[in-house]
Scaffold this active site. Sequence first.
Site, PDB file in Angstrom:
ATOM      1  N   GLU A 140      39.390  38.598  55.965  1.00  0.00           N
ATOM      2  CA  GLU A 140      38.210  37.701  54.616  1.00  0.00           C
ATOM      3  C   GLU A 140      38.274  36.964  54.003  1.00  0.00           C
ATOM      4  O   GLU A 140      40.102  37.668  53.593  1.00  0.00           O
ATOM      5  CB  GLU A 140      38.168  39.291  54.518  1.00  0.00           C
ATOM      6  CG  GLU A 140      37.087  39.580  53.058  1.00  0.00           C
ATOM      7  CD  GLU A 140      36.707  41.433  53.441  1.00  0.00           C
ATOM      8  OE1 GLU A 140      37.815  41.845  52.537  1.00  0.00           O
ATOM      9  OE2 GLU A 140      35.212  41.364  52.550  1.00  0.00           O
ATOM     10  N   LYS A 158      36.220  54.024  36.957  1.00  0.00           N
ATOM     11  CA  LYS A 158      36.701  52.862  36.824  1.00  0.00           C
ATOM     12  C   LYS A 158      36.062  51.390  36.638  1.00  0.00           C
ATOM     13  O   LYS A 158      35.522  50.596  37.848  1.00  0.00           O
ATOM     14  CB  LYS A 158      38.406  52.240  37.228  1.00  0.00           C
ATOM     15  CG  LYS A 158      39.329  51.680  36.135  1.00  0.00           C
ATOM     16  CD  LYS A 158      40.415  51.484  36.776  1.00  0.00           C
ATOM     17  CE  LYS A 158      40.331  50.180  37.538  1.00  0.00           C
ATOM     18  NZ  LYS A 158      39.973  48.651  37.349  1.00  0.00           N
TER      19      LYS A 158
HETATM   20  P1  NAD Z   1      40.551  45.206  44.635  1.00  0.00           P
HETATM   21  O1  NAD Z   1      41.075  46.303  46.060  1.00  0.00           O
HETATM   22  O2  NAD Z   1      41.862  44.607  44.894  1.00  0.00           O
HETATM   23  O3  NAD Z   1      39.838  45.904  44.005  1.00  0.00           O
HETATM   24  C1  NAD Z   1      38.780  46.893  43.725  1.00  0.00           C
HETATM   25  C2  NAD Z   1      38.624  48.091  42.531  1.00  0.00           C
HETATM   26  O4  NAD Z   1      40.342  48.673  42.393  1.00  0.00           O
HETATM   27  C3  NAD Z   1      39.386  47.133  41.591  1.00  0.00           C
HETATM   28  O5  NAD Z   1      38.932  48.153  40.256  1.00  0.00           O
HETATM   29  C4  NAD Z   1      40.543  47.479  40.611  1.00  0.00           C
HETATM   30  O6  NAD Z   1      41.102  47.413  39.344  1.00  0.00           O
HETATM   31  C5  NAD Z   1      41.096  48.304  41.553  1.00  0.00           C
HETATM   32  N1  NAD Z   1      42.204  48.858  41.810  1.00  0.00           N
HETATM   33  C6  NAD Z   1      43.268  47.738  42.540  1.00  0.00           C
HETATM   34  N2  NAD Z   1      44.356  48.708  42.668  1.00  0.00           N
HETATM   35  C7  NAD Z   1      44.618  49.603  42.175  1.00  0.00           C
HETATM   36  C8  NAD Z   1      44.936  51.082  42.698  1.00  0.00           C
HETATM   37  N3  NAD Z   1      46.422  50.989  43.216  1.00  0.00           N
HETATM   38  N4  NAD Z   1      44.979  52.117  42.974  1.00  0.00           N
HETATM   39  C9  NAD Z   1      43.553  52.273  42.270  1.00  0.00           C
HETATM   40  N5  NAD Z   1      43.072  51.933  42.042  1.00  0.00           N
HETATM   41  C10 NAD Z   1      43.006  50.007  42.264  1.00  0.00           C
HETATM   42  O7  NAD Z   1      38.991  44.303  45.973  1.00  0.00           O
HETATM   43  P2  NAD Z   1      38.266  43.132  44.708  1.00  0.00           P
HETATM   44  O8  NAD Z   1      39.323  42.233  44.960  1.00  0.00           O
HETATM   45  O9  NAD Z   1      37.872  43.839  43.667  1.00  0.00           O
HETATM   46  O10 NAD Z   1      37.077  43.374  45.946  1.00  0.00           O
HETATM   47  C11 NAD Z   1      36.668  42.929  46.648  1.00  0.00           C
HETATM   48  C12 NAD Z   1      37.155  43.341  47.855  1.00  0.00           C
HETATM   49  O11 NAD Z   1      36.261  44.614  48.593  1.00  0.00           O
HETATM   50  C13 NAD Z   1      37.472  42.638  49.203  1.00  0.00           C
HETATM   51  O12 NAD Z   1      37.599  42.729  50.005  1.00  0.00           O
HETATM   52  C14 NAD Z   1      35.347  43.549  49.893  1.00  0.00           C
HETATM   53  O13 NAD Z   1      35.171  43.087  51.285  1.00  0.00           O
HETATM   54  C15 NAD Z   1      35.014  44.873  49.267  1.00  0.00           C
HETATM   55  N6  NAD Z   1      34.108  45.052  49.184  1.00  0.00           N
HETATM   56  C16 NAD Z   1      33.787  45.948  49.767  1.00  0.00           C
HETATM   57  C17 NAD Z   1      32.513  47.244  50.114  1.00  0.00           C
HETATM   58  C18 NAD Z   1      31.631  47.378  50.349  1.00  0.00           C
HETATM   59  O14 NAD Z   1      30.803  48.241  50.049  1.00  0.00           O
HETATM   60  N7  NAD Z   1      31.776  47.980  52.005  1.00  0.00           N
HETATM   61  C19 NAD Z   1      31.935  46.036  48.569  1.00  0.00           C
HETATM   62  C20 NAD Z   1      32.176  45.166  47.700  1.00  0.00           C
HETATM   63  C21 NAD Z   1      33.904  44.879  47.923  1.00  0.00           C
END
Ligand code: NAD
Length: 477
Positions: free
Chosen positions: A380, A175
Site C-alpha cells: 500500500e 483518540k
Molecule cells: P496508523 O496505524 O499509523 O494510525 C492510525 C491511528 O492509530 C492513529 O490515531 C494513531 O495515533 C493510532 N495508533 C498508532 N499506534 C498505535 C498503538 N500502538 N495503539 C493504539 N493506537 C495507535 O495509520 P495511519 O497512517 O494514520 O492511516 C493510514 C492507514 O489507515 C492506511 O493503511 C489505510 O489504508 C488505513 N485506513 C483504513 C481505512 C478503512 O476503513 N479500512 C480507512 C482509512 C485508513
Amino acid sequence: MTEVKHWQNFIAGEWVDGSESIDVYDPATGEVFASMAAADAADIDRAVQAARACVASGELTDCRPAVRAEMLHRIAAEIRALAEEGAPLLVQESGKSLDDAMGEFTTAARYFEYYAGMADKIEGKSIPLGNDYVDFTYYEPMGVSAQIVPWNFPVDICARSLAPALAAGNAVVVKTPENTPLAMLLLAKACQNAGLPDGALSIINGYGHSTGAQLVAHPGIDQIVFTGSVATGQAILRCAADRALPCVMELGGKSAAVVFNDADMDQLLSSVKWGIFFNAGQVCSAMSRMLVQRAIYDQVVAAVKDLSESLQMGAGMDNADLTPLASADQQNRVASIVNRAKEEGARLVTGGDVPQRAGYFFEATVFADVTPDMSIFRDEVFGPVLAITPFDTEEEAWELANGTEFGLVAGVFTHDLTRAMRASRKLQAGQVFVNEWYAGGIETPFGGIKLSGYGREKGQEALYSYVHTKNVAIRVT
Ligand code: NAD
C-alpha cells in the site's frame, strides 16, 4: 507570522489541557499553525471512568430508544451547523480540498441521521421452542467503546463509528490522529451542544504509541474499533487478546480495478481521477492498481497518462485536483516506495517525484508493466500512485486482482453483465464496484477480508458491531 492556536481534550463534558502539547502542521505550507494538548495516563483514565459511569447510570439505555434517536438527530443538526467553521480547519490540518472537507461534515451528519433512524429498531427475535418455553433475544450495548481514528478522513471516520455506537447505547472514548486532530474535536462540540450526557463521549488527543496504546490497554474498555494501518491493527489485536476484547478492524488495501476490452473509457477515466488522485490517493479503498486487458492496454495507459498530467496541483482551499499529502512523513514514505518501484523495473509513465514547491506535495504518478513480483504491485502506498498491469484472460485477471495480502475493495469495468456478476463472486474483497469506483454510500456495508481486517462499518450491518446478542429462555410450564 501565523497565530498558533491551542486546542484541548474533551473529557467527560469538559475541555481540558494536557501536560504536553503536539504541533499541528499545515501540509500546504509545512508551517505549524496550531498546537494540541496530549492526553496522559491520568486523562485517559478519567475519560474511561466517566464512560463507565455513564454506562452504569443507564442514561443512554434506560430511556426509550426513540429518545436516543432524537439525540442523534440533534447531533446531526449541530454537525451541519459547524461545517462552515470546521471545513476550512480540516483543510488546514490535512491539506485536503475544501469540497472534500465540507463533504466530510455532510457525511458525518448523515451517519448520525442514518443511525438515528435505527436507534429504535434494534429488535431481537422470538425463537420457537415448543409450548413449554418462551425464548427471545435482545441486543445489549457493549459498554465502553474505545475508537482509534486515522488522519485521512478524520471527521467522516470518527462519525462512522461514533454514530452507531451511540445509537446502540454505548459510551465512547475516541483518540484523534496526532496530525489531524482539530476538526474532529468539533464533533465533541456538536455532541455537547446537542445535550449528550457527560461521559457518553470523550475525545482525547495524543500519539499512537503512547495515548493510543494506553487507551486500548485500559481495563475499563469493552470494545476496540480501530481504523488504520495493518501493523498498528496487529499490535492492537495482540493487546486485545489479553482480555479477549471484541474488535472491529478497518485496515489497509491495495485494490485493483479490472478493465475489460469493452469498458467505457469516459466512465473509466472519471473513476481513475476520483479513485487514485482524490485526497492525493490517501484513501484506504483507493484504486491503487489497474489490470487492463491486452487489446486496450496501450490506449488506457496513454489516456491515464494524459489525465494525470492534466491535473492541477495546489492547495486544498483552492479545491485543486491534486492536493498535498498530509505530512512530511507521508511524503517521504511515498517517495521511498516510488523509488523502489523504479529500481525494481516498473515503467514510469509519468510523475514519480516530489515537486519543487513548499508543502508536502507529490506528483501524480503512473507505473505501467507492473508485475506481481514488484513491491508496487503488493504494498500500500497511500499516495497518488497507480500501478498498471496487462492481462489476457478473465481467469488471469481474477488471479492478479486477488494476488495481494489485502482484500478491501475491488472494481470491474465491463458492459457484460454476466461477466460483472462473475467478477462479484471471484474478486476477494468486502466491496465490489461495477463501472464506478467508490459506488455505494454510508448505507452500504464496508470493510475488508484478509489483511484488510474484519467487521463491517456503514449500513445497517455496522450497528451489530456495537452490540452483544443475549438469549433468554423461560420455562413456562
Ligand atoms: P496508523 O496505524 O499509523 O494510525 C492510525 C491511528 O492509530 C492513529 O490515531 C494513531 O495515533 C493510532 N495508533 C498508532 N499506534 C498505535 C498503538 N500502538 N495503539 C493504539 N493506537 C495507535 O495509520 P495511519 O497512517 O494514520 O492511516 C493510514 C492507514 O489507515 C492506511 O493503511 C489505510 O489504508 C488505513 N485506513 C483504513 C481505512 C478503512 O476503513 N479500512 C480507512 C482509512 C485508513
